[in-house]
Design an enzyme around this catalytic site. Structure first.
Site, PDB file in Angstrom:
ATOM      1  N   GLU A 149     -21.440 -84.198  -9.282  1.00  0.00           N
ATOM      2  CA  GLU A 149     -22.758 -84.806  -9.866  1.00  0.00           C
ATOM      3  C   GLU A 149     -22.720 -85.795 -10.957  1.00  0.00           C
ATOM      4  O   GLU A 149     -23.474 -85.562 -11.850  1.00  0.00           O
ATOM      5  CB  GLU A 149     -24.043 -83.773  -9.989  1.00  0.00           C
ATOM      6  CG  GLU A 149     -24.210 -83.038  -8.462  1.00  0.00           C
ATOM      7  CD  GLU A 149     -25.140 -81.956  -8.415  1.00  0.00           C
ATOM      8  OE1 GLU A 149     -25.534 -81.662  -9.610  1.00  0.00           O
ATOM      9  OE2 GLU A 149     -25.461 -81.549  -7.576  1.00  0.00           O
ATOM     10  N   GLU A 251     -23.200 -81.490   2.006  1.00  0.00           N
ATOM     11  CA  GLU A 251     -24.407 -80.465   1.644  1.00  0.00           C
ATOM     12  C   GLU A 251     -25.415 -80.690   2.234  1.00  0.00           C
ATOM     13  O   GLU A 251     -26.843 -80.491   1.858  1.00  0.00           O
ATOM     14  CB  GLU A 251     -24.437 -80.192   0.177  1.00  0.00           C
ATOM     15  CG  GLU A 251     -23.359 -80.158  -0.830  1.00  0.00           C
ATOM     16  CD  GLU A 251     -23.802 -79.857  -2.120  1.00  0.00           C
ATOM     17  OE1 GLU A 251     -24.821 -79.524  -2.508  1.00  0.00           O
ATOM     18  OE2 GLU A 251     -22.718 -80.004  -3.048  1.00  0.00           O
TER      19      GLU A 251
END
Length: 376
Positions: A149, A251
């Site tokens: 991220e 994900e």
């Protein structure tokens, strides 16, 4: 269909004229397009989960057990027991696992003792984390999310005062485990609702890492979606595909309280992913009721019943596999067009003699794959 072009290939099985009017049955055993799910130490004790995972999933990713805050909650006190147990579980079932994640850029995901370090101590701790984790598991994780991220967090860059530190992380991991595909991984890129995570910014991040000498071999789209965003997803995939780096949904969960609508939304996203030639796999962020980070996204009810959304996945997996049958032609060949993956062919001659042979249909150019079975 677009996916037929991206995922299929013409195949010619050459059996020879001596086989006469033999009958042929071709069955695809597994697909070159894998699906997976996240796992943790609790869910692998659930028989219904293990059954679904064993029969319908190819990959796993650990929910938290490999993250730095889990493996070293207190400085110097290393705990790889949970990660070892999950990796052993995958090995027993013949499933591959993604290494998620070595670092996490979000400030809130960094344990307090790491935040308390000064610059030199932090640099040393980063090096120790890479050395300890990657050396321990070298060759066992085909993928690593190196610094999770980075579109949304800058902890290591800001604390170390070094814009090149993410590239350093990539290069060090590659030095210790050169066969692993190293990924960037981020959220909201596919949703067009986050100015910090546009496809352009993500592509620019990949180019920046590459310019610093990092070898990026995967772009991870987390895919935590809450509505059908087919055209938006397709646009993001097109932009990221221009990097030339393979894309995975790492994900995926599709959140919708109405399971019928959830099934429809899931189908939209999966068809967009499968149709795009740059996408190489889909990993769900959980599949079972009560065992997931996001609610209203499960595919399997708590009692093990596969719900409508889960059945949508199973129907698509079946649709995206080839089962062909017929007879050898006058030239001793059997031709079909099949999805990429591993196959078994059964040939039965007019006299009743049978032959079994396995082969693999891989991605190729527009020329047919020739498989010579005449001497098998």
């Amino acid at each position: 269909m677009i996916h037929a072009q991206a995922r299929k290939r013409d195949v010619v099985l050459k059996l020879g004229a001596a086989t006469g009017a033999a009958s042929v049955r071709v069955v695809q055993m597994d697909s070159a397009f894998p699906f997976g799910t996240c796992i943790n130490t609790t869910v692998i004790q659930n028989p219904a989960f293990v059954d679904f995972f064993t029969n319908h999933m190819d990959w796993a990713v650990f929910e938290n057990e490999l993250k730095w805050y889990h493996t070293e909650a207190q400085q110097g006190q290393l705990n790889y027991r949970d990660a070892d147990a999950l990796l052993d579980f995958c090995d027993r079932l013949g499933k591959r696992a993604r290494g998620h994640c070595i670092f996490w850029s979000a400030d809130g995901a960094v344990q307090q003792w790491v935040k308390n370090l000064d610059r030199d101590q932090l640099r040393s701790a980063v090096q120790s984390r890479i050395q300890g984790l990657v050396s321990r598991y070298a060759g066992r994780f085909p993928h690593y999310d190196v610094n999770n991220e980075m579109l949304h967090g800058r902890f290591f860059r800001d604390r170390l005062g070094d814009e090149d530190v993410p590239a350093f992380m990539f290069k060090e991991v590659a030095r210790l485990d050169p066969d692993a595909a190293l990924f960037v991984n981020d959220y909201n890129v596919e949703c067009a609702n986050d100015p910090n995570a546009t496809p352009d910014k993500y592509a620019e991040q990949v180019a920046w890492l590459q310019s610093c000498g990092a070898v990026v071999r995967g772009i991870g789209l987390q895919g935590h979606v809450s509505n059908p965003v087919g055209e938006v997803v397709c646009g993001a995939l097109d932009r990221l595909a221009a990097t030339g780096v393979p894309i995975w949904f790492t994900e995926l969960d599709v959140c919708e309280p109405d399971v019928g609508l959830r099934a429809q939304d899931l189908e939209v996203v999966l068809r967009e992913a499968y149709a795009h030639p740059a996408v190489e796999g889909v990993v769900f962020w959980g599949i079972m009721q009560g065992k997931m980070w996001r609610k209203d996204a499960w595919l399997v009810d708590a009692d093990g019943t596969v719900n409508e959304a889960g059945q949508t996945l199973l129907n698509l997996q079946k649709e995206w596999k080839t089962d062909a049958r017929g007879s050898v032609d006058g030239d001793g060949n059997f031709k079909f067009r099949g999805f990429h993956g591993r196959y078994v062919v059964e040939v039965t001659t007019p006299t009743g003699k049978q032959m079994l042979k396995t082969f693999t249909v891989e991605k190729g150019d527009n020329t047919p794959l020739l498989v010579d079975l005449a001497d098998a």
